[in-house]
Design a protein around this motif. Sequence first.
Motif, PDB file in Angstrom:
ATOM      1  N   THR A   1       0.830  -1.234  -0.012  1.00 52.09           N
ATOM      2  CA  THR A   1       0.067   0.040  -0.093  1.00 52.09           C
ATOM      3  C   THR A   1       1.042   1.296   0.013  1.00 52.09           C
ATOM      4  O   THR A   1       1.869   1.156   0.677  1.00 52.09           O
ATOM      5  CB  THR A   1      -0.860  -0.087   1.140  1.00 52.09           C
TER       6      THR A   1
ATOM      7  N   SER B   1       0.571   5.890  -0.512  1.00 53.65           N
ATOM      8  CA  SER B   1      -0.269   6.982  -0.910  1.00 53.65           C
ATOM      9  C   SER B   1       0.623   8.288  -1.090  1.00 53.65           C
ATOM     10  O   SER B   1       1.776   8.200  -0.542  1.00 53.65           O
ATOM     11  CB  SER B   1      -0.914   7.349   0.282  1.00 53.65           C
TER      12      SER B   1
ATOM     13  N   PHE C   1       0.151  12.482  -0.969  1.00 57.10           N
ATOM     14  CA  PHE C   1      -0.563  13.926  -0.787  1.00 57.10           C
ATOM     15  C   PHE C   1       0.077  14.868  -1.371  1.00 57.10           C
ATOM     16  O   PHE C   1       1.277  15.504  -1.388  1.00 57.10           O
ATOM     17  CB  PHE C   1      -0.389  14.001   0.836  1.00 57.10           C
TER      18      PHE C   1
ATOM     19  N   TYR D   1      -3.392   5.286  -2.769  1.00 55.93           N
ATOM     20  CA  TYR D   1      -4.313   6.236  -2.391  1.00 55.93           C
ATOM     21  C   TYR D   1      -3.780   7.673  -2.599  1.00 55.93           C
ATOM     22  O   TYR D   1      -2.518   7.858  -2.654  1.00 55.93           O
ATOM     23  CB  TYR D   1      -4.184   6.210  -0.777  1.00 55.93           C
TER      24      TYR D   1
ATOM     25  N   ASN E   1      -4.328  11.581  -1.660  1.00 54.94           N
ATOM     26  CA  ASN E   1      -4.907  12.496  -0.646  1.00 54.94           C
ATOM     27  C   ASN E   1      -5.826  11.755   0.347  1.00 54.94           C
ATOM     28  O   ASN E   1      -6.773  12.191   0.672  1.00 54.94           O
ATOM     29  CB  ASN E   1      -5.554  13.538  -1.383  1.00 54.94           C
ATOM     30  N   ASP E   2      -5.403  10.502   0.696  1.00 53.59           N
ATOM     31  CA  ASP E   2      -6.217   9.689   1.716  1.00 53.59           C
ATOM     32  C   ASP E   2      -5.240   8.828   2.284  1.00 53.59           C
ATOM     33  O   ASP E   2      -4.120   8.237   1.885  1.00 53.59           O
ATOM     34  CB  ASP E   2      -7.357   8.892   0.939  1.00 53.59           C
ATOM     35  N   LYS E   3      -5.612   8.461   3.438  1.00 47.78           N
ATOM     36  CA  LYS E   3      -4.870   7.492   4.483  1.00 47.78           C
ATOM     37  C   LYS E   3      -4.653   6.152   3.913  1.00 47.78           C
ATOM     38  O   LYS E   3      -5.625   5.700   3.032  1.00 47.78           O
ATOM     39  CB  LYS E   3      -5.415   7.565   5.809  1.00 47.78           C
ATOM     40  N   PRO E   4      -3.582   5.696   3.794  1.00 50.98           N
ATOM     41  CA  PRO E   4      -3.641   4.105   3.280  1.00 50.98           C
ATOM     42  C   PRO E   4      -3.654   3.098   4.132  1.00 50.98           C
ATOM     43  O   PRO E   4      -3.032   2.048   3.930  1.00 50.98           O
ATOM     44  CB  PRO E   4      -2.020   4.244   2.730  1.00 50.98           C
TER      45      PRO E   4
ATOM     46  N   GLN F   1     -13.797  -2.376  -1.027  1.00 48.24           N
ATOM     47  CA  GLN F   1     -12.617  -1.871  -1.712  1.00 48.24           C
ATOM     48  C   GLN F   1     -11.644  -2.752  -1.895  1.00 48.24           C
ATOM     49  O   GLN F   1     -11.221  -3.627  -0.771  1.00 48.24           O
ATOM     50  CB  GLN F   1     -11.808  -0.807  -1.051  1.00 48.24           C
TER      51      GLN F   1
END
Length: 123
Positions: free
Chosen positions: A36, A38, A40, A62, A64-67, A75
Motif C-alpha cells: 500500500t 499514498s 498527498f 491512495y 490524498n487519503d490515508k493508506p 474496496q
Amino acid sequence: MIEEIFGPVLSIFIYEDSEFLNVLQICDNASPYALTGSIFANEEEDIQTAFKALRFTAGNFYINDKPTGAVVAQQPFGGARASGTNDKAGSPLNLLRWISPRSVKRTLSPSHDWDYPFLQPDE
C-alpha cells in the motif's frame, strides 16, 4: 523505506522540491514490497506525475487519503511484488486466482455457408 512494516508506523522523508522526480524513483526502486502507498499533494500535475511514476509501487494506491482501512467487499485489497499476488481479496478479481476460466461456444444450427459478406469483392 525498504521494510514491509505492519503496524501504526509513519515514514517521513524530507526532500527539496527540486528532488521530487528523484524521490519518486527512490520510492519505486527502494523495496521489493508493494502493498500500500499514498501521496498527498495539492497540485494535479504533481499527483499525475506521482501516479504514473508509482504505478507498480503499491497494490493499493491512495491519493490524498490515508493508506489504511480498505474494507473487504467495498474496496479490493492486495499487494504486488513481494507483498503478494495482487489478487485483490474482497473483489471479483480474486476469483480469477482460484479458477481456470474457459469459454465454450455451441451452435445449435450449424452454418452451411462459410463466406463472410464483407470479404466479397466490390462489384
